[in-house]
Structures are given as structure tokens and as C-alpha cells.
Design a protein around this motif. Structure first.
Motif, short mmCIF file in Angstrom:
data_model
loop_
_atom_site.label_atom_id
_atom_site.label_comp_id
_atom_site.label_asym_id
_atom_site.label_seq_id
_atom_site.Cartn_x
_atom_site.Cartn_y
_atom_site.Cartn_z
N PHE A 231 40.06 45.21 40.96
CA PHE A 231 40.24 44.40 42.17
C PHE A 231 41.75 44.29 42.37
N VAL B 124 43.84 43.55 39.28
CA VAL B 124 42.97 43.06 38.20
C VAL B 124 42.02 44.17 37.76
N HIS C 45 26.01 33.41 29.67
CA HIS C 45 27.00 33.19 28.64
C HIS C 45 26.48 32.23 27.57
N ALA D 195 38.89 44.62 36.28
CA ALA D 195 37.73 43.82 35.89
C ALA D 195 36.85 44.55 34.87
N PRO E 96 32.05 35.83 27.45
CA PRO E 96 32.72 34.66 27.98
C PRO E 96 32.97 34.78 29.49
N SER E 97 33.38 33.71 30.12
CA SER E 97 33.61 33.70 31.56
C SER E 97 34.69 34.70 31.95
N GLY E 98 34.45 35.41 33.05
CA GLY E 98 35.46 36.30 33.58
C GLY E 98 35.55 37.65 32.89
N CYS E 99 34.54 38.01 32.10
CA CYS E 99 34.65 39.27 31.35
C CYS E 99 34.03 40.44 32.12
N GLY E 100 33.47 40.19 33.29
CA GLY E 100 32.99 41.31 34.11
C GLY E 100 31.49 41.50 34.13
N LYS E 101 30.73 40.51 33.72
CA LYS E 101 29.28 40.65 33.71
C LYS E 101 28.74 40.74 35.13
N THR E 102 29.13 39.77 35.95
CA THR E 102 28.66 39.76 37.33
C THR E 102 29.13 41.00 38.07
N THR E 103 30.37 41.40 37.81
CA THR E 103 30.90 42.59 38.47
C THR E 103 30.03 43.81 38.16
N TYR F 36 29.41 46.03 45.26
CA TYR F 36 30.75 46.57 45.06
C TYR F 36 30.67 48.06 44.84
N GLU G 195 22.69 34.82 35.62
CA GLU G 195 22.61 33.45 35.13
C GLU G 195 21.56 32.64 35.87
#
Ligand SMILES: Nc1ncnc2c1ncn2[C@@H]1O[C@H](COP(=O)(O)OP(=O)(O)OP(=O)(O)O)[C@@H](O)[C@H]1O
Ligand SMILES: [Mg+2]
Lengths: 350, 275
Positions: A15, A18, A194, A20, A39-46, A55, A161
Motif C-alpha cells: 500500500f 507500506v 487474533h 503489507a 497480531p494486529s496489522g500483520c496482513g490477515k485481512t489483506t 484488492y 474475525e
């Protein structure tokens, strides 16, 4: 309805500046439920949104069975997805929410009615179909979102989630229910979470993510027994594994500690890990009790040994108080060894 | 026993004084339209049916029929509102949801455009309409009026679209919607309050618009009610009774609109998803 093989090859996503995802390689077998844990922000949703086609990947390919699908529009991928916020359409009734994917496919009216009612029945929300989402409970909204994802009989189910907004009690029953449905329908599924207990309880296999990468992809049992990296070792299991940084030198030496190893290990720097529940109290490592937390029938002890802080579980019937001195034993067969990069050193056959 | 506290009574008097000129104007309009003659604010004579002769006389001293003007006004206001709402909504959606080159510059530019007084552009607009062959046509003025109001409409609608959840749009795409379907079936219904608000303002603003039709329309067949009313002002002998009648006639649709629509209009912000 049978699931497909889902194969991710070298998925990279940027991004702007970034990074991701740095390169994800995974293969899911048909009908399998895989959890993405991290953990949060590690790219799971991406990763999920790349599979869904929301995307576009910066590099890499996605295959369903042997068909490459990463150039397809989301609607041509045959995917059902549940979002963390459920993302129901607030201006439509629950019925119309669930019917939406079918209406877009121009399914005949009678058929839509039949399928929606059948799916609602399956999820136990038949009574709420004429209400708007805002007027039903969180658990019912979550079911409606799941029904909307399932009604078009997708080949792949993506769950971002789905349980994190439910209260603890419903969450447990929803876990079991999603698991049952998924097995019954045989859809290849990915569950992002998570919460490690959720991942370990529901998934056939778990992919543990660190920032933009998969650290390990294995069954829950394997993750627990043989974590591939110090990251996984520290992330999976509660309480987390004790990790010491030091040097292999016949034994393992970390300032003030010397822990015997079975022979045949290479030298050099590295890490040693042991789970709190594997520590025994019949050895030579002197430790002092700093804290006792009662967890039901056992207690979690926080100990200090030669300047290192570690955790251990008390044994049944053991009386411990703050300030007590204990002699710890790290059984050789329970030790986890990692090299200087944090990669697991395979245990020598002994 | 006093109904209001002392302080409030003072406020009430103040408000009455401020409101007096407007109230007087309205009362004058009403009385003048309804009676033969009015001295000051005291009506003289009978009900002034003469004042309303424009309703049944095909043409009052060479003017087109009032019904033609009414139809033109309705078409003008209606078309302006529809165009303004539709184009604003589409443009605002694109700006809110999509990335394209010069997006932020476009946004600032649109706001600046709105700050331009329309009247300073009127000569240029006149030439453009002449070239396009739209001068002295209703369509021409409709396009001009709608375009001049677009910047504000786009900004207003963008605010509404910005509040929609991204996850919901993603869900719609996964469910199989194209961008176009998503816009019509999910995004647009959810910004209904914005559409109602913008539509109402567009309608009223166009209904009361005078200067654009006045400059850009010549022939009587394209007159709107504003032009019809204005045509009385230029005469050497002004028939105030007739003019008040036309004035009242001009106001009535707006009053009617509010009476019928107030239930919806007052609920614009209460998430009026039930209709
Ligand atoms: N649309 C976007 N634009 C810019 N950066 C993004 C975008 N989406 C995600 N990112 C970044 O990519 C990284 C991974 O985000 P992602 O949402 O995949 O994390 P996650 O693992 O789902 O975390 P969480 O558990 O918090 O949901 C984060 O650093 C995030 O800031
Ligand atoms: Mg996420």
C-alpha cells in the motif's frame, strides 16, 4: 457442494510504501478450515481481501483448483465472505440481505424464497427475517452475515474475525456451530482471528502470521509441540513459552544459567524455550517465586532465576507462596531449541 | 398567572418587532389579492375576482397563459432538481470512493467554483448558449441553473457517501454486485436523507430563480412564473391587485409542498429508512 483447493503463490501486497504482505505461499486442501492467526496489522485481512478480489496483488498468483483466479472480478470468484462488522445492508430486511447475492444472479423469485428460508432455518434466524438488521441482536446479525455468505453456495468461505463482536458465551456456541456447518457443507474456509484459542479450537490447520509473512502453517498440535520459530513459540500457547537467549556449548548457557542438553547439538548462539507446564520442580536450577496467580485448580507462578524472569505452572497439591525458593528441572525432551535467526533446530534422533 | 417568565416576554416582543415587516408584507399580499382595493392594510369593497382573471383569461394584455408559465416553472424546477441530485450523487460517489488523478485538486476547484457569483458569468453563459443553440430555451436555462448548483451539491453528497462503511461495499462486491449495481442498490438508498435535503433545496432554489431565466429567456412561450410576475413591474399603470393574485399563485405550490412533505422533510436526519 465440494470445496476446492486454494493455492496462494508468492502473494505480495504494497500500500504505497507500506509492505503489507511480503510473499505468502499457502495451499489449502478441499473442505479444510484454515485459521489465519497473528497480531494486529500483520496482513490477515489483506490476504483475505486479495483472495476475495477486493484488492489487487502487487505480485503473486491465486488458484482455485488449477484455475488462476486473481484477475477475476469478485463476483466471478464464487466466494462467500463474512466481515468483522458483518456489513449487513441497513436499509434492507434480513430476508433481503440474505437474498441479495441471489437477486444479483437473477435467480427466480420462488427459488430465492426457498433458498433464503432454508439457509435461515439452518442458522436459526427464521423468525427475524422480516426485521431490519438494526433491530436484531448481534448474534443474529452475525448469523445473517453468515447466511448471506452461504446462500449462494460458494466454493470458498472467508471469515474475517466473525466472532470478535460477540459476547463470550455466544462466542463459544457460535464457534462450534460454524465448525459444524463448515464440515457439513465441505467448503474450503479461512477464518481470520487474533484469538489463538479460537484458531486452535476450530481450525484443521493454522497459519501463524508475523508482519506480512507466514511463520508456520501446521496443525494446532504441531504448532504447540514443534513451533517453527521463536515468534510462533511466543505467540501460541497460554501462558506463552519461556524463551532464553544464549549460546549452545554442549549445554545451553544464558547468563548465570546452564541447562544440560542431550548430546549432538551444534554450537553457536541461539534460543532455548520451555513451556511453563513442562517445568518440573525436582532439579538444580534455583529460582525464587515472585508472584502466584490462581487459575482454577493450578497456579501460574512467576519466577526469577539468575536474573531471568520465567513462568511455570504449579503441580497439583503443591503449596507455594511468594518468596519461596524452588529447584527447577527443565526436562531435556521438553526443550525447544532455536538458532540465532529464531528458526527451530530439529531435535536429533536420540 | 403569567404564561411566560418575565424575561421571555421581552424576547417575544423583540421577535414580534423583527418579524413585523415580513408579516406585514405577507398580509398585504393576501389582502390585496383577495379584495378589490386595499387602503393601507384595510380592505375596501368586495372579493376581488378581477384580481384572479389571469386564471381564466387565456392571456392578460399580450402575456402568455399563466398555465404555460406554471408548466414551465414546474418543468424548470423539477428538471433542475433531478439533474442536480443525480449528477451530484454520481460525482460525489466517485470522489468519495474512487481514486483518480487530480482528485483533490478537483475537490478544491469545485468549491472555488461555487464561490463565483453566477451573475458574473452571465455574458459568457449567454454566448455559450447561443453557440449551442440553447438560448431562449427552457432546456438551456435548466442546464445552466443545474450546473451552477453542482459544486455545492457534490460537496454535500460527498459528506453523506463518506459515512458509508467500506466493509459494506466490499460485501456487496463479494456478493456479486458491480460498481454500478452497488451504487444504485446499496449506496444511493443509504444516502436518502442527503438526496431529500439536496432535492428540496434544489427544487426551492429553482422555483424562486429569477435572474437566469430573465437573462436567458426572451419569448413568452418559455416564461416561468417569476418572469410572468416580473412583467407587471414594467408597466406604466401597475395593477397591484392582479399582481398580488399572481404573486399568491406563485407562492401556493411551495406552501403546498411543505404542507404535504413536512413529515418527510422534518425527518430527514432521523434516519428515516421507514417510508
Ligand atoms: N487500504 C489500505 N491502505 C493502506 N494501508 C493498508 C490498507 N489496508 C491495510 N493496510 C496496512 O496493511 C497492514 C496489514 O493490514 P491488515 O488489515 O491486513 O491487518 P490485519 O492482520 O487484518 O490486522 P487486524 O487484526 O488489526 O485486523 C497494516 O499495516 C495496515 O495499516
Ligand atoms: Mg483485520
Amino acid at each position: 457442494m465440494t470445496g476446492v483447493t486454494v493455492r496462494l503463490e508468492g502473494l505480495v501486497k504494497h500500500f504505497g510504501r507500506v509492505q503489507a504482505l511480503k510473499g505468502i505461499d499457502l495451499t489449502l486442501t478441499p473442505g479444510e478450515l484454515v485459521a489465519f492467526l497473528g497480531p494486529s496489522g500483520c496482513g490477515k485481512t489483506t490476504t483475505l481481501l486479495l483472495i476475495a478480489g477486493i484488492y489487487k496483488a502487487t505480485a503473486g498468483q491465486i488458484f482455485f483448483d488449477d484455475r488462476r483466479i486473481d484477475h477475476l472480478h469478485p463476483r466471478d470468484r464464487d466466494i462467500g465472505m463474512v466481515f468483522q462488522s458483518y456489513a449487513l445492508y441497513p436499509h434492507l430486511t434480513m430476508f433481503e440481505n440474505i437474498a441479495f447475492p441471489l437477486r444479483l444472479q437473477r435467480v427466480p423469485k420462488a427459488e430465492v424464497k426457498r433458498k433464503v428460508e432454508q439457509t435461515a432455518e439452518l442458522l436459526g434466524i427464521s423468525e427475524q427475517l422480516l426485521r431490519r438488521p438494526a433491530l436484531v441482536s448481534g448474534g443474529q446479525q452475525q448469523r445473517a452475515a453468515l447466511a448471506r455468505a452461504l446462500v449462494k453456495e460458494p466454493r470458498v468461505l472467508l471469515l474475517d474475525e466473525p466472532l470478535s463482536n460477540l459476547d463470550a458465551l455466544i462466542r463459544l456456541s457460535a464457534r462450534a456451530e460454524i465448525r459444524r456447518l463448515q464440515k457439513e457443507l465441505g467448503i474450503t474456509s479461512i477464518l481470520v482471528t487474533h484469538d489463538q484459542s479460537e484458531a486452535l479450537a476450530m481450525a484443521d490447520r493454522v497459519a501463524v502470521f508475523s508482519v506480512g509473512e507466514v511463520e508456520q502453517f501446521a496443525t494446532p498440535e504441531e504448532l504447540y509441540k514443534a513451533p517453527a520459530t521463536t515468534f510462533v513459540a511466543g505467540f501460541v500457547g497460554f501462558p506463552p513459552m519461556n524463551l532464553f537467549e544464549g549460546r549452545f556449548n554442549g549445554a545451553f548457557e544464558a547468563k548465570g544459567l546452564k541447562i544440560p542438553l542431550s548430546p549432538g547439538h551444534p554450537g553457536g548462539k541461539g534460543y532455548l524455550g520451555i513451556r511453563p507446564e513442562d517445568i518440573r520442580f525436582d532439579g538444580e536450577i534455583a529460582a525464587r517465586v515472585l508472584l502466584v496467580e490462581v487459575l482454577g485448580k493450578d497456579s501460574l507462578l512467576t519466577l526469577e532465576a539468575a536474573g531471568h524472569i520465567l513462568k511455570a505452572m504449579s503441580l497439583e497439591g503443591m503449596q507455594v507462596a511468594i518468596g519461596d525458593e524452588l529447584l527447577l528441572n527443565f526436562p531435556v525432551e521438553k526443550l525447544h531449541l532455536f538458532d540465532a535467526e529464531g528458526k527451530r533446530i530439529q531435535r536429533q534422533a536420540s | 398567572m403569567p404564561l411566560l417568565p418575565q424575561r421571555w416576554r421581552l424576547l417575544l416582543v423583540l421577535l414580534l418587532v423583527i418579524g413585523l415587516p415580513i408579516a406585514t408584507g405577507l398580509i398585504w399580499l393576501l389582502l390585496t389579492a383577495l379584495f378589490d382595493r386595499v387602503h393601507g392594510l384595510i380592505p375596501q369593497g368586495d372579493f376581488g375576482s378581477e384580481n384572479w382573471r389571469f386564471l381564466w383569461q387565456g392571456s392578460v394584455s399580450g402575456r402568455p397563459s399563466i398555465w404555460v408559465a406554471l408548466l414551465n416553472s414546474v418543468m424548470f424546477a423539477g428538471a433542475v432538481a433531478v439533474i442536480e441530485v443525480l449528477v451530484s450523487a454520481m460525482a460525489a460517489y466517485a470522489i468519495s470512493r474512487m481514486r483518480f488523478p487530480l482528485r483533490s485538486m478537483y475537490l478544491r476547484f469545485a468549491l472555488m467554483l461555487h464561490a463565483f457569483p453566477a451573475i458574473s458569468l452571465i455574458i459568457a453563459i449567454f454566448y455559450i448558449l447561443r453557440i449551442l443553440g440553447l438560448f431562449d430555451t427552457l432546456i438551456g436555462v435548466i442546464l445552466v441553473k443545474a450546473s451552477l448548483e453542482l459544486p455545492l451539491g457534490i460537496w454535500l453528497m460527498k459528506g453523506f457517501f463518506d459515512h458509508l462503511s467500506w466493509e459494506m461495499e466490499m460485501a456487496a462486491l463479494v456478493d456479486g454486485a458491480s460498481r454500478w449495481t452497488l451504487f444504485w442498490r446499496i449506496a444511493l438508498p443509504l444516502v436518502r436523507p442527503g438526496i431529500l435535503a439536496l432535492g428540496t433545496f434544489a427544487l426551492l432554489s429553482a422555483w424562486g430563480e429569477f435572474i437566469l431565466p430573465f437573462t436567458l429567456i426572451v419569448s413568452g412561450k418559455s416564461w416561468t412564473l417569476a418572469l410572468y410576475l416580473q412583467s407587471f413591474m414594467g408597466e406604466s399603470f401597475i395593477d397591484f391587485g392582479l399582481m398580488a393574485g399572481v404573486g399568491l399563485f406563485y407562492v401556493l405550490p411551495v406552501v403546498l409542498f411543505f404542507l404535504l412533505g413536512q413529515r418527510y422533510l422534518l425527518n430527514i436526519y432521523s434516519g428515516g429508512a421507514k417510508g
